[in-house]
Design a protein around this motif. Sequence first.
Motif, PDB file in Angstrom:
ATOM      1  N   PRO A 441     -33.797   7.741 -37.793  1.00 28.83           N
ATOM      2  CA  PRO A 441     -32.510   8.178 -38.359  1.00 28.83           C
ATOM      3  C   PRO A 441     -31.363   7.959 -37.373  1.00 28.83           C
ATOM      4  CG  PRO A 441     -33.746  10.057 -37.592  1.00 28.83           C
ATOM      5  CD  PRO A 441     -34.664   8.877 -37.435  1.00 28.83           C
ATOM      6  N   GLU A 442     -30.186   8.339 -37.768  1.00 25.73           N
ATOM      7  CA  GLU A 442     -28.974   8.058 -36.985  1.00 25.73           C
ATOM      8  C   GLU A 442     -28.902   8.907 -35.713  1.00 25.73           C
ATOM      9  OE1 GLU A 442     -26.288   6.043 -37.220  1.00 25.73           O
ATOM     10  OE2 GLU A 442     -27.208   4.879 -38.794  1.00 25.73           O
ATOM     11  N   THR A 443     -29.950   8.822 -34.942  1.00 26.05           N
ATOM     12  CA  THR A 443     -29.961   9.504 -33.641  1.00 26.05           C
ATOM     13  C   THR A 443     -30.562   8.541 -32.632  1.00 26.05           C
ATOM     14  OG1 THR A 443     -32.152  10.431 -34.087  1.00 26.05           O
ATOM     15  CG2 THR A 443     -30.240  11.798 -34.647  1.00 26.05           C
ATOM     16  N   GLY A 444     -30.389   8.872 -31.383  1.00 26.92           N
ATOM     17  CA  GLY A 444     -30.961   8.017 -30.351  1.00 26.92           C
ATOM     18  C   GLY A 444     -29.937   7.641 -29.311  1.00 26.92           C
ATOM     19  N   ILE A 445     -30.192   6.509 -28.617  1.00 29.03           N
ATOM     20  CA  ILE A 445     -29.344   6.066 -27.516  1.00 29.03           C
ATOM     21  C   ILE A 445     -28.074   5.438 -28.058  1.00 29.03           C
ATOM     22  CG2 ILE A 445     -29.243   4.540 -25.504  1.00 29.03           C
ATOM     23  CD1 ILE A 445     -32.359   4.622 -25.540  1.00 29.03           C
ATOM     24  N   LEU A 446     -26.943   5.795 -27.456  1.00 30.75           N
ATOM     25  CA  LEU A 446     -25.679   5.154 -27.796  1.00 30.75           C
ATOM     26  C   LEU A 446     -25.303   4.209 -26.663  1.00 30.75           C
ATOM     27  CD1 LEU A 446     -23.148   4.848 -29.573  1.00 30.75           C
ATOM     28  CD2 LEU A 446     -22.122   6.718 -28.262  1.00 30.75           C
ATOM     29  N   LEU A 447     -25.165   2.949 -26.995  1.00 33.47           N
ATOM     30  CA  LEU A 447     -24.766   1.969 -25.996  1.00 33.47           C
ATOM     31  C   LEU A 447     -23.306   2.169 -25.634  1.00 33.47           C
ATOM     32  CD1 LEU A 447     -26.417  -1.332 -27.300  1.00 33.47           C
ATOM     33  CD2 LEU A 447     -27.035  -0.061 -25.252  1.00 33.47           C
ATOM     34  N   THR A 448     -23.045   2.301 -24.340  1.00 31.66           N
ATOM     35  CA  THR A 448     -21.667   2.431 -23.894  1.00 31.66           C
ATOM     36  C   THR A 448     -20.957   1.084 -23.984  1.00 31.66           C
ATOM     37  OG1 THR A 448     -22.192   1.921 -21.592  1.00 31.66           O
ATOM     38  CG2 THR A 448     -22.371   4.231 -22.285  1.00 31.66           C
ATOM     39  N   TRP A 449     -19.638   1.105 -23.814  1.00 30.42           N
ATOM     40  CA  TRP A 449     -18.869  -0.128 -23.873  1.00 30.42           C
ATOM     41  C   TRP A 449     -19.272  -1.076 -22.734  1.00 30.42           C
ATOM     42  CZ3 TRP A 449     -16.888  -3.585 -26.529  1.00 30.42           C
ATOM     43  CH2 TRP A 449     -15.946  -4.496 -26.040  1.00 30.42           C
ATOM     44  N   SER A 450     -19.520  -0.541 -21.547  1.00 31.06           N
ATOM     45  CA  SER A 450     -19.918  -1.399 -20.426  1.00 31.06           C
ATOM     46  C   SER A 450     -21.279  -2.042 -20.688  1.00 31.06           C
ATOM     47  CB  SER A 450     -19.956  -0.601 -19.118  1.00 31.06           C
ATOM     48  OG  SER A 450     -20.901   0.450 -19.194  1.00 31.06           O
ATOM     49  N   HIS A 451     -22.188  -1.290 -21.330  1.00 35.15           N
ATOM     50  CA  HIS A 451     -23.472  -1.866 -21.710  1.00 35.15           C
ATOM     51  C   HIS A 451     -23.275  -3.024 -22.688  1.00 35.15           C
ATOM     52  CE1 HIS A 451     -25.763   2.079 -20.690  1.00 35.15           C
ATOM     53  NE2 HIS A 451     -25.824   1.229 -19.676  1.00 35.15           N
ATOM     54  N   LEU A 545     -20.541  -9.805 -32.504  1.00 35.07           N
ATOM     55  CA  LEU A 545     -19.781  -9.010 -33.476  1.00 35.07           C
ATOM     56  C   LEU A 545     -20.575  -7.767 -33.856  1.00 35.07           C
ATOM     57  CD1 LEU A 545     -18.264 -11.720 -35.864  1.00 35.07           C
ATOM     58  CD2 LEU A 545     -17.073 -10.404 -34.103  1.00 35.07           C
ATOM     59  N   GLU A 546     -21.875  -7.933 -34.018  1.00 36.90           N
ATOM     60  CA  GLU A 546     -22.747  -6.803 -34.339  1.00 36.90           C
ATOM     61  C   GLU A 546     -22.743  -5.780 -33.206  1.00 36.90           C
ATOM     62  OE1 GLU A 546     -27.404  -6.187 -35.806  1.00 36.90           O
ATOM     63  OE2 GLU A 546     -26.601  -8.192 -35.461  1.00 36.90           O
ATOM     64  N   VAL A 547     -22.749  -6.275 -31.955  1.00 34.27           N
ATOM     65  CA  VAL A 547     -22.731  -5.397 -30.795  1.00 34.27           C
ATOM     66  C   VAL A 547     -21.418  -4.620 -30.726  1.00 34.27           C
ATOM     67  CG1 VAL A 547     -22.617  -5.386 -28.260  1.00 34.27           C
ATOM     68  CG2 VAL A 547     -24.373  -6.729 -29.430  1.00 34.27           C
ATOM     69  N   ALA A 548     -20.309  -5.298 -30.992  1.00 33.43           N
ATOM     70  CA  ALA A 548     -18.996  -4.650 -30.901  1.00 33.43           C
ATOM     71  C   ALA A 548     -18.747  -3.683 -32.055  1.00 33.43           C
ATOM     72  CB  ALA A 548     -17.893  -5.710 -30.865  1.00 33.43           C
ATOM     73  N   CYS A 549     -19.247  -4.035 -33.245  1.00 33.64           N
ATOM     74  CA  CYS A 549     -18.922  -3.250 -34.440  1.00 33.64           C
ATOM     75  C   CYS A 549     -19.991  -2.230 -34.811  1.00 33.64           C
ATOM     76  CB  CYS A 549     -18.691  -4.176 -35.630  1.00 33.64           C
ATOM     77  SG  CYS A 549     -17.418  -5.422 -35.349  1.00 33.64           S
ATOM     78  N   GLY A 550     -21.221  -2.444 -34.351  1.00 30.24           N
ATOM     79  CA  GLY A 550     -22.297  -1.537 -34.725  1.00 30.24           C
ATOM     80  C   GLY A 550     -22.708  -1.689 -36.183  1.00 30.24           C
ATOM     81  N   ARG A 551     -22.393  -2.826 -36.802  1.00 30.66           N
ATOM     82  CA  ARG A 551     -22.761  -3.087 -38.196  1.00 30.66           C
ATOM     83  C   ARG A 551     -23.690  -4.289 -38.262  1.00 30.66           C
ATOM     84  NH1 ARG A 551     -18.013  -1.661 -42.174  1.00 30.66           N
ATOM     85  NH2 ARG A 551     -19.053  -3.242 -43.426  1.00 30.66           N
ATOM     86  N   ARG A 552     -24.528  -4.316 -39.293  1.00 28.14           N
ATOM     87  CA  ARG A 552     -25.443  -5.442 -39.475  1.00 28.14           C
ATOM     88  C   ARG A 552     -24.683  -6.654 -40.023  1.00 28.14           C
ATOM     89  NH1 ARG A 552     -30.643  -3.988 -38.775  1.00 28.14           N
ATOM     90  NH2 ARG A 552     -31.195  -1.759 -38.950  1.00 28.14           N
ATOM     91  N   PRO A 553     -25.255  -7.877 -39.843  1.00 29.75           N
ATOM     92  CA  PRO A 553     -24.568  -9.097 -40.316  1.00 29.75           C
ATOM     93  C   PRO A 553     -24.276  -9.082 -41.812  1.00 29.75           C
ATOM     94  CG  PRO A 553     -26.382  -9.663 -38.872  1.00 29.75           C
ATOM     95  CD  PRO A 553     -26.497  -8.199 -39.129  1.00 29.75           C
ATOM     96  N   ILE A 554     -25.205  -8.549 -42.578  1.00 32.97           N
ATOM     97  CA  ILE A 554     -24.992  -8.383 -44.018  1.00 32.97           C
ATOM     98  C   ILE A 554     -25.369  -6.943 -44.349  1.00 32.97           C
ATOM     99  CG2 ILE A 554     -25.659  -9.125 -46.329  1.00 32.97           C
ATOM    100  CD1 ILE A 554     -26.352 -11.859 -45.132  1.00 32.97           C
ATOM    101  N   GLU A 555     -24.419  -6.195 -44.882  1.00 30.84           N
ATOM    102  CA  GLU A 555     -24.610  -4.754 -45.052  1.00 30.84           C
ATOM    103  C   GLU A 555     -24.038  -4.313 -46.395  1.00 30.84           C
ATOM    104  OE1 GLU A 555     -24.537  -1.918 -41.441  1.00 30.84           O
ATOM    105  OE2 GLU A 555     -22.546  -1.768 -42.316  1.00 30.84           O
ATOM    106  N   ARG A 556     -24.700  -3.359 -47.009  1.00 29.90           N
ATOM    107  CA  ARG A 556     -24.227  -2.835 -48.279  1.00 29.90           C
ATOM    108  C   ARG A 556     -23.167  -1.767 -48.028  1.00 29.90           C
ATOM    109  NH1 ARG A 556     -26.390  -3.272 -53.226  1.00 29.90           N
ATOM    110  NH2 ARG A 556     -28.367  -4.001 -52.335  1.00 29.90           N
ATOM    111  N   GLU A 557     -22.010  -1.927 -48.652  1.00 28.16           N
ATOM    112  CA  GLU A 557     -20.922  -0.958 -48.494  1.00 28.16           C
ATOM    113  C   GLU A 557     -21.239   0.294 -49.313  1.00 28.16           C
ATOM    114  OE1 GLU A 557     -16.915  -2.009 -49.922  1.00 28.16           O
ATOM    115  OE2 GLU A 557     -16.378  -2.012 -47.790  1.00 28.16           O
ATOM    116  N   LEU A 558     -21.159   1.449 -48.688  1.00 31.35           N
ATOM    117  CA  LEU A 558     -21.564   2.696 -49.341  1.00 31.35           C
ATOM    118  C   LEU A 558     -20.711   3.023 -50.551  1.00 31.35           C
ATOM    119  CD1 LEU A 558     -22.309   4.932 -46.212  1.00 31.35           C
ATOM    120  CD2 LEU A 558     -23.953   3.763 -47.705  1.00 31.35           C
TER     121      LEU A 558
END
Length: 662
Positions: A441-451, A545-558
């Motif tokens: 689920p939406e928990t876990g490690i958050l990559l920092t900007w420097s990472h 782009l995926e790294v910067a935005c945190g979104r998948r290349p093709i994603e369903r809009e909620l």
Amino acid sequence: MLPRNFLVFLLLIFTFHLPPLISAENTTFDFPFFTVRNLTLLGDSYFKNGVIGLTREIGVPSSSSGSIIYNNPIHFFDQESNITASFSTSFSFSVKNVNPSSFGDGLTFFLSPDNQTLGSPGGYLGLVNSSELTKNRFLAIEFDTKLDAQFNDPNENHVGLDINALTSIKTADALLQDIDLKSGNLITAWIDYKNDLRVLNVFLSYSSLKPPTPLLSVAFDLSGYLKEDMFVGFSASTEGSTEVHLIENWSFKTFGFLPVRPKSHPHNVSDSSVTIISDVPVSNSTNKHHKGLGLGLGIAGPAFFFVVLAVFGYVSVKKWKYMRIENGLKAEILTGPREFSYKELYAATRGFHSSRIIGRGAFGNVYKAIFVSSGAVAAVKRSKHSREGKIEFLAELSIVACLRHKNLVQLQGWCAEKDELLLVYDFMPNGSLDKVLHPEPETGILLTWSHRQNIAIGLASVLAYLHQECEQQVIHRDIKTSNIMLDGSFNPRLGDFGLARLMDHDKSPVSTLTAGTMGYLAPEYLQYGKATVKTDVFSYGVVILEVACGRRPIERELSSQKMVNLVDWVWGLHGQGRITEAADKRLNGDFKEEEMRKLLLVGLRCAHPDSAERPSIRRVVQILNNEADPIAVPKMKPSLTFSCSLTVEDIVSDDEERKTTA
């Protein structure tokens, strides 16, 4: 009697009837030219037409560092006899430069207890790290082409002896013997150390004839530095230079060890030292006859067994080679990595238990392996392909296994048993980039900007290595976040070369079946099936782009349940002047806006529909390292075009080829 038992029987007879062979511990090898066998490449080093290149061969100034090391450690000290070996080596090298005024920094021949010796570029000669000058231990002969005052260099054309530091114990000007190290000509070097004299000599010549007088002679006792096994090799470096360092051949030998003495067996009744006293007197002629007969049998008997043993050995070796080829188990192509036993890997993965699966790739499942004996952890990829697929995969892997880059998942070893191919890689404790960016689920490690910045730069760096710095160009074809692993410090490591293709530089791309993952595939690759460096650049653009935005290349809009393409979405925000709004909301604005803008624009430019408009990956590295200006990106996404250097003739010929082979 079975052949194997008979062979054992012969070995026993041979052992008991021949005196023990005298063996020495001296080491000798000779490379008239170089192949992938028995050598490890580190950093920017590479093979090209049988020659070793230690630094990058590009037409623009760069910083580069590379090493090549002989795989097997060399014994220099014998504890039983307390003898330190002498050694002698010779090799031919050249230092070339497209811009003679842009020289530096030089190359070395070194001995080190570490088989991972790779230092910083520039004046550090690829031997030591700029931040840890005393960490690496080594004995080195430097062929220095730049005056570096930090290390008390006498000039920009000297030879010196270095021990655990780059300030030489003694140096000599190569011009004393009319040798210009930077001439581009082939130079042969001879390095001799005689332990009994405690003298090291270095000779240089433009010819293959060894000069009578050494250029550098150092009276120094090296025995104190040779108390352990050592690795031998070469290193070189540049900094802001186009200098290229090449090694064309190499021979090496140690000498001076005493031969191993055969063990005596005083209580062995079959020992020839046992004397038998006869009660019956024998005449001289009979005695001579018996002696002659005994001597003849003593020579002919062992010789006969030796011939029989050689025949059986030859037949066995041929049979073994045939079986290895038939089963596709060509272990010799993977000389660098270690061979694991199936039993060892089976135990380390708990019988390939489903609970140990940590990933699934194009060639099968990946398991976490824990080796109880050492406590080491590794990742084991289990191939699910047919025997023919394994042979093809091994052929590709023979080159991939020799790649060395800090941002590659390193191959540790392999196993080819029970009709399976198992590959053992370094274990990456932080898993894949995909699982960190999109945890469930939406928990876990958050990559920092420097990472995230480090991931973008590291991935670009390793792609530049694959595309431009290897002897054969490597097209990965499946760059995506699930194939990018993260080590303990969140450094990116590119893995899964199951779909990779190798091709010569400057060759036209070959048509293949389209492979890869939707969302990361370039439009021209989908259209024509032509994998090129520019198709890899497209995939790289999508990844960052995926790294910067945190979104998948093709994603369903909620909200609307519509499928949204990441590249189109970011480009739309760019057209509205709101590109930084694409940043991952989980960062909470904890980044520099200009850095985020630059990364997003680089991602868009790499994902340009027209392959000709995409930058080279080398240019991307320069932009991200602030060594080059960013490239402009149009406000509106250009219309779809196919201009990936393909002509109508290319496409027609490919279609005709498919029809011919169908």
